[in-house]
Design an enzyme around this catalytic site. Structure first.
Site, PDB file in Angstrom:
ATOM      1  N   LYS A  72       0.631  -1.047  -0.176  1.00  0.00           N
ATOM      2  CA  LYS A  72      -0.144  -0.030  -0.198  1.00  0.00           C
ATOM      3  C   LYS A  72       0.828   1.204   0.204  1.00  0.00           C
ATOM      4  O   LYS A  72       0.542   2.250  -0.857  1.00  0.00           O
ATOM      5  CB  LYS A  72      -0.743   0.053   1.200  1.00  0.00           C
ATOM      6  N   CYS A 105      -3.297  10.573   1.792  1.00  0.00           N
ATOM      7  CA  CYS A 105      -2.576   9.371   1.480  1.00  0.00           C
ATOM      8  C   CYS A 105      -1.202   9.691   0.780  1.00  0.00           C
ATOM      9  O   CYS A 105      -0.288   9.357   1.423  1.00  0.00           O
ATOM     10  CB  CYS A 105      -3.613   8.849   0.502  1.00  0.00           C
TER      11      CYS A 105
HETATM   12  N1  SAJ Z   1      -1.565  15.173  -8.218  1.00  0.00           N
HETATM   13  C1  SAJ Z   1      -0.712  15.775  -8.935  1.00  0.00           C
HETATM   14  N2  SAJ Z   1      -0.509  15.425 -10.144  1.00  0.00           N
HETATM   15  C2  SAJ Z   1      -1.023  14.188 -10.703  1.00  0.00           C
HETATM   16  C3  SAJ Z   1      -1.906  13.487  -9.996  1.00  0.00           C
HETATM   17  C4  SAJ Z   1      -2.166  14.157  -8.585  1.00  0.00           C
HETATM   18  O1  SAJ Z   1      -0.324  16.956  -8.415  1.00  0.00           O
HETATM   19  O2  SAJ Z   1      -0.674  13.792 -11.574  1.00  0.00           O
HETATM   20  C5  SAJ Z   1      -2.173  15.713  -6.826  1.00  0.00           C
HETATM   21  C6  SAJ Z   1      -3.538  16.098  -6.610  1.00  0.00           C
HETATM   22  O3  SAJ Z   1      -3.870  17.301  -6.977  1.00  0.00           O
HETATM   23  C7  SAJ Z   1      -3.766  15.716  -5.034  1.00  0.00           C
HETATM   24  C8  SAJ Z   1      -2.726  14.582  -4.943  1.00  0.00           C
HETATM   25  O4  SAJ Z   1      -1.627  14.610  -5.674  1.00  0.00           O
HETATM   26  O5  SAJ Z   1      -3.285  16.840  -4.327  1.00  0.00           O
HETATM   27  C9  SAJ Z   1      -3.163  13.300  -4.503  1.00  0.00           C
HETATM   28  O6  SAJ Z   1      -4.350  12.999  -5.230  1.00  0.00           O
HETATM   29  P1  SAJ Z   1      -4.525  11.422  -6.197  1.00  0.00           P
HETATM   30  O7  SAJ Z   1      -5.604  11.871  -6.950  1.00  0.00           O
HETATM   31  O8  SAJ Z   1      -3.401  11.360  -6.944  1.00  0.00           O
HETATM   32  O9  SAJ Z   1      -4.763  10.236  -5.007  1.00  0.00           O
HETATM   33  P2  SAJ Z   1      -5.660  10.396  -3.685  1.00  0.00           P
HETATM   34  O10 SAJ Z   1      -4.644  10.781  -2.705  1.00  0.00           O
HETATM   35  O11 SAJ Z   1      -7.001  11.081  -3.996  1.00  0.00           O
HETATM   36  O12 SAJ Z   1      -5.705   8.858  -3.782  1.00  0.00           O
HETATM   37  C10 SAJ Z   1      -4.506   7.982  -3.679  1.00  0.00           C
HETATM   38  C11 SAJ Z   1      -4.575   6.883  -4.491  1.00  0.00           C
HETATM   39  N3  SAJ Z   1      -3.375   6.084  -4.914  1.00  0.00           N
HETATM   40  C12 SAJ Z   1      -2.960   5.845  -6.024  1.00  0.00           C
HETATM   41  O13 SAJ Z   1      -3.560   6.357  -7.078  1.00  0.00           O
HETATM   42  C13 SAJ Z   1      -1.593   5.127  -6.009  1.00  0.00           C
HETATM   43  C14 SAJ Z   1      -5.824   5.872  -4.275  1.00  0.00           C
HETATM   44  O14 SAJ Z   1      -5.939   4.740  -5.061  1.00  0.00           O
HETATM   45  C15 SAJ Z   1      -5.508   5.283  -2.814  1.00  0.00           C
HETATM   46  O15 SAJ Z   1      -6.556   4.262  -2.263  1.00  0.00           O
HETATM   47  C16 SAJ Z   1      -5.515   6.766  -2.089  1.00  0.00           C
HETATM   48  O16 SAJ Z   1      -4.441   7.665  -2.324  1.00  0.00           O
HETATM   49  C17 SAJ Z   1      -5.340   6.167  -0.240  1.00  0.00           C
HETATM   50  O17 SAJ Z   1      -6.395   5.986   0.228  1.00  0.00           O
HETATM   51  O18 SAJ Z   1      -4.337   5.844  -0.227  1.00  0.00           O
END
Ligand code: SAJ
Length: 413
Positions: free
Chosen positions: A202, A256
């Site tokens: 994870k 996360c």
């Molecule tokens: N972000 C970026 N650039 C990107 C993607 C995201 O700057 O290309 C930023 C977003 O704006 C945000 C942060 O990253 O601030 C996190 O957003 P996210 O959509 O990447 O992820 P979370 O935190 O909403 O969900 C993640 C997911 N993990 C992965 O994709 C590996 C989800 O599957 C997990 O279940 C979740 O964390 C968790 O609960 O751990």
């Protein structure tokens, strides 16, 4: 089966609801009376696609109810927060407290599953000794393990069903028991593993994303110096069949990705150097954007700034670890007058046009879908100095400029 889910947050409540929908009797336990009272009325106090309808339905059938304390059950699922301390260490007090709370209710044949994201070794070293106080032999009389959630906020119910899942047990029998429990609603594969591997798995998944985003953010900084548009660059790189660079932005938020990599660093700081560096790069983005803003408004006396979006990502109501909140705090500390708008976050729902009136800079911090319908022409006319900083490559430069804005983009000089 009777299932007791401890913690009714973004993961616990949807999971409890899915078990109830599958026909199990589910007791959702939380120490927050507001959450428990709302649940018993069939209501929710968080925003998540389709969750309100599901909760209403399963509470009405009597299969899900809320309680402030645990009850005897066949399976216990711990889905409480694992925040991070100021020193970037995992704060395990809610997991410890949940485990202690269920000890008096444990019976022979029960299964205990930790869902909360936790440092590798938590099940073996932290949970096992607590649960052993029940007098049951862990592994043969009490089954135990970790099955991390992998769902993305905004699509939680869909992903709960369709994602694959890992069932990590303290022994094979525990892993099998855990997999059997989730099979009632999980349509993805369920892979058996040991608990420690499941825990690191994870953390490693979220760290992969953090490192990839850090790379995109570093490229954005490089491009700003060299006159290249990072968004065009990444889009072209990603035409390569084996390249998938993520998107830069004003920072990484949420509970996360901005947190979990630290759990790996904490357990092996000497080795986890890339992971540590990626965190630092992503954490540097609010300051980097604040500096860019300072340059954009340098010629304006007492600049007035309006920030669009404060949640940690688009179309959710969650502001935990939001880089935009940090950006706003920095801008205020720099002495600027700042107002912020967000359609989802409580306290930020005001009128965008009102806040922008007489302003000098609009900062697009979060790319909420509904900002597509913003009337840029009207906004530009209302502002004193119509300048726009887009941190997400959300608006088209040409459209913004036609509306009268001077357009600035993160990741381009
Ligand atoms: N972000 C970026 N650039 C990107 C993607 C995201 O700057 O290309 C930023 C977003 O704006 C945000 C942060 O990253 O601030 C996190 O957003 P996210 O959509 O990447 O992820 P979370 O935190 O909403 O969900 C993640 C997911 N993990 C992965 O994709 C590996 C989800 O599957 C997990 O279940 C979740 O964390 C968790 O609960 O751990």
């Amino acid at each position: 089966m009777k299932i007791c889910v401890i913690g009714l947050g973004y993961i616990g409540l949807p999971t409890a609801s899915m078990f109830a929908k599958s026909g199990h009797e589910v007791v959702g336990v939380d120490k927050n009376e507001k959450i428990v009272d709302a649940l018993n009325l069939g209501k929710i106090i968080i925003e998540e696609d389709c969750l309100d309808g599901l909760v209403k339905e399963v509470v009405a059938t009597g299969r899900l109810r809320g309680s402030l304390v645990p009850e005897a059950a066949d399976a216990f699922i711990i889905a409480v927060p694992t925040p991070i301390t100021e020193e970037k260490k995992a704060d395990m007090r809610y997991v410890v407290s949940a485990a202690e709370d269920i000890v008096p209710y444990l019976r022979k044949g029960n299964t205990v599953i930790l869902e909360s994201t936790s440092p590798a070794g938590t099940v073996d070293e932290l949970l096992m000794p607590i649960l052993a106080k029940s007098g049951l032999a862990v592994g043969s009389e009490l089954y135990l393990g970790h099955s991390p959630e992998r769902v993305i906020p905004g699509k939680i119910l869909y992903e709960l069903v369709h994602n694959s899942r890992i069932a990590g047990g303290v022994n094979r029998k525990s892993a099998e028991k855990i997999a059997d429990i989730y099979r009632c609603f999980v349509e993805g594969e369920i892979y058996l593993a040991d608990a420690r591997t499941a825990e690191l798995c994870k953390l490693a998944e979220n760290t992969f994303r953090d490192i990839n985003i850090a790379y995109a953010n570093e490229l954005a900084k490089i491009c700003e110096k060299s006159g290249i548009n990072v968004w065009d660059l990444i889009s072209l790189c990603n035409k390569h069949p084996r390249v998938n660079i993520h998107q830069p932005g004003p920072g990484v938020g949420g509970h996360c990705i901005a947190v979990d990599p630290w759990f790996i660093v904490e357990s092996d700081p000497g080795t986890a150097r890339l992971i540590n560096q990626a965190r630092l790069i992503n954490d540097s983005m609010p300051e980097y954007v604040a500096e860019k803003i300072a340059r954009i408004v340098a010629d304006i006396c007492s600049p007035k700034i309006t920030v669009l979006g404060v949640t940690y990502k688009p179309d959710v109501d969650d502001t935990r670890e939001s880089p935009i909140l940090e950006l706003i705090a920095r801008l205020k500390a720099q002495g600027y007058s700042v107002t912020a708008h967000d359609p989802f976050a409580t306290g930020f729902e005001g009128d965008i046009y009102e806040s922008a009136k007489g302003g000098d800079l609009l900062v697009l911090g979060v790319n909420h879908k509904q900002y597509i319908s913003l009337d840029l022409l009207r906004l530009a006319r209302l502002m004193r100095q119509p300048r726009l900083l887009d941190t997400r490559n959300f608006f088209e430069r040409e459209t913004a400029e036609k509306a009268g804005f001077t357009y600035f983009l993160l990741g381009q000089r």
